[in-house]
Design a protein around this motif. Structure first.
Motif, mmCIF file in Angstrom:
data_model
loop_
_atom_site.group_PDB
_atom_site.id
_atom_site.type_symbol
_atom_site.label_atom_id
_atom_site.label_comp_id
_atom_site.label_asym_id
_atom_site.label_seq_id
_atom_site.Cartn_x
_atom_site.Cartn_y
_atom_site.Cartn_z
ATOM 1 N N LEU A 64 53.183 -51.453 -68.472
ATOM 2 C CA LEU A 64 52.002 -51.451 -67.599
ATOM 3 C C LEU A 64 52.401 -51.567 -66.114
ATOM 4 O O LEU A 64 51.783 -50.960 -65.246
ATOM 5 C CB LEU A 64 51.072 -52.602 -67.979
ATOM 6 N N LEU A 102 53.523 -48.317 -64.855
ATOM 7 C CA LEU A 102 52.355 -47.461 -64.631
ATOM 8 C C LEU A 102 51.656 -47.842 -63.327
ATOM 9 O O LEU A 102 51.244 -46.965 -62.554
ATOM 10 C CB LEU A 102 51.391 -47.600 -65.810
ATOM 11 N N GLY A 103 51.544 -49.155 -63.081
ATOM 12 C CA GLY A 103 50.904 -49.614 -61.844
ATOM 13 C C GLY A 103 51.667 -49.173 -60.618
ATOM 14 O O GLY A 103 51.094 -48.894 -59.570
ATOM 15 N N ASN A 129 50.330 -42.212 -63.445
ATOM 16 C CA ASN A 129 50.641 -41.113 -64.363
ATOM 17 C C ASN A 129 49.675 -39.980 -64.033
ATOM 18 O O ASN A 129 48.509 -39.992 -64.453
ATOM 19 C CB ASN A 129 50.484 -41.579 -65.817
ATOM 20 N N HIS A 137 49.469 -36.974 -64.984
ATOM 21 C CA HIS A 137 48.997 -36.160 -66.110
ATOM 22 C C HIS A 137 47.747 -36.771 -66.756
ATOM 23 O O HIS A 137 46.896 -36.052 -67.258
ATOM 24 C CB HIS A 137 50.101 -36.019 -67.162
ATOM 25 N N ALA A 138 47.689 -38.102 -66.763
ATOM 26 C CA ALA A 138 46.537 -38.774 -67.374
ATOM 27 C C ALA A 138 45.472 -39.101 -66.331
ATOM 28 O O ALA A 138 44.423 -39.652 -66.667
ATOM 29 C CB ALA A 138 47.001 -40.055 -68.067
ATOM 30 N N GLY A 139 45.761 -38.806 -65.062
ATOM 31 C CA GLY A 139 44.809 -39.117 -63.993
ATOM 32 C C GLY A 139 44.783 -40.587 -63.618
ATOM 33 O O GLY A 139 43.813 -41.082 -63.068
ATOM 34 N N TRP A 140 45.864 -41.295 -63.945
ATOM 35 C CA TRP A 140 45.953 -42.725 -63.619
ATOM 36 C C TRP A 140 46.745 -42.879 -62.321
ATOM 37 O O TRP A 140 47.942 -42.577 -62.274
ATOM 38 C CB TRP A 140 46.631 -43.493 -64.751
ATOM 39 N N PHE A 166 43.915 -29.828 -69.036
ATOM 40 C CA PHE A 166 44.452 -31.182 -69.068
ATOM 41 C C PHE A 166 45.381 -31.236 -70.276
ATOM 42 O O PHE A 166 44.954 -31.067 -71.415
ATOM 43 C CB PHE A 166 43.238 -32.116 -69.221
ATOM 44 N N ASP A 167 46.668 -31.405 -70.025
ATOM 45 C CA ASP A 167 47.701 -31.310 -71.049
ATOM 46 C C ASP A 167 48.238 -32.703 -71.393
ATOM 47 O O ASP A 167 48.546 -33.474 -70.479
ATOM 48 C CB ASP A 167 48.843 -30.448 -70.475
ATOM 49 N N TYR A 208 55.395 -36.847 -70.823
ATOM 50 C CA TYR A 208 54.791 -37.217 -69.538
ATOM 51 C C TYR A 208 54.769 -38.722 -69.307
ATOM 52 O O TYR A 208 54.435 -39.167 -68.225
ATOM 53 C CB TYR A 208 53.363 -36.673 -69.452
ATOM 54 N N LEU A 244 50.635 -48.574 -73.878
ATOM 55 C CA LEU A 244 50.131 -47.324 -73.283
ATOM 56 C C LEU A 244 49.042 -46.697 -74.158
ATOM 57 O O LEU A 244 48.061 -46.141 -73.664
ATOM 58 C CB LEU A 244 51.281 -46.342 -73.079
ATOM 59 N N TRP A 261 41.627 -46.685 -64.267
ATOM 60 C CA TRP A 261 42.294 -45.812 -65.240
ATOM 61 C C TRP A 261 41.304 -45.511 -66.375
ATOM 62 O O TRP A 261 40.922 -46.411 -67.138
ATOM 63 C CB TRP A 261 43.552 -46.486 -65.798
ATOM 64 N N ILE A 268 41.616 -41.654 -72.162
ATOM 65 C CA ILE A 268 41.848 -40.215 -72.304
ATOM 66 C C ILE A 268 41.677 -39.750 -73.751
ATOM 67 O O ILE A 268 41.711 -38.554 -74.024
ATOM 68 C CB ILE A 268 43.261 -39.808 -71.805
#
Lengths: 160, 160
Positions: free
Chosen positions: A102, A105-106, A110, A112-115, B41-42, B47, B102, B115, B118
């Motif tokens: 986490l 990620l912060g 990411n 790709h996930a829009g985060w 959106f992949d 990723y 995750l 966030w 997804i």
């Protein structure tokens, strides 16, 4: 030889207790907020299940590490201590890995996930999390050394 | 007694090899995509660093579990196997916990950090991740049992 081995074990457990206490306290006191477009953005460890798990696991790790110091040497309870050492090592590893995932990620987000990364908005929070992760990692290494030390002590006579 | 203990150990290692192989393959083949407002959106495991770590750790776990089956009983290599068992157990636990953190985020999101979940967009990807996490968890439990079995076998004579 047995005495120095026992002293080494006690020192490792004191290190583990200190590291897990530090990890739990630094994470539990992590808090920062920022205002973006008039909206206040609040960052607390309680908002993320993985960080809550990290605090609980390290609190258990600290309590257990101190408790074991009171078991007299030669007690048959040591049989269970070895089993609990394995479980504690796995618990602390899981907690540190989940919180680390986490934290990464912060910091980086990411796309790709829009985060989006959040550390540029709440650097105080991220610094606390990073500090507590380092303490948590020291706790994991201490437990790994405790397990390796036990293996060495118990199994040496079996593989001369 | 020693023969049934050896058989149990082999069965646990076969279970660990199968579970980690399943975890690595199911995660590595996870892929889904969706189109939102004309944007594709992949979703791929590559990723996310934690999911890549999960695939690598489980591939190592599978390779190691099979390798150990070829070590003859009575070999002095078993001393190192016990040490590597501990390290593998910690590695698999860390990988499963990081990927689990995750996956939880992908399913529920984190509104405080902005966030979004997804899994409603890429359910095929999330199902694969969930399946591989279950396999990964079976691998972790198998390694925990391997460690407890070793402790039981080696330490029983010490605590009659």
């Amino acid at each position: 030889m047995a005495k120095s081995s026992r002293l080494f074990s006690v020192l490792l457990r004191l290190l583990a207790a200190a590291a897990t206490l530090c990890a739990a306290i630094v994470m539990a006191t992590s808090h920062d907020s920022t205002t973006v477009f008039g909206l206040t953005f609040d960052a607390k460890f309680q908002y993320t299940p993985s960080l809550k798990f990290f605090v609980i696991a390290n609190a258990i790790g600290c309590f257990y590490s101190l408790l074991v110091l009171f078991i007299p040497s030669g007690s048959s309870l040591w049989r269970f201590v070895i089993v609990f050492d394995v479980i504690l090592a796995l618990l602390l590893t899981a907690a540190t890995a989940a919180a680390g995932a986490l934290a990464e990620l912060g910091k980086k987000g990411n796309s790709h996930a829009g985060w989006m990364p959040i550390c540029n908005q709440v650097p105080g929070f991220c610094d606390h999390v990073m500090g507590s992760l380092i303490c948590g990692l020291v706790g994991v290494v201490a437990y790994l050394l405790i397990l390796l030390h036990t293996i060495h002590t118990v199994m040496s006579p079996l593989f001369p």
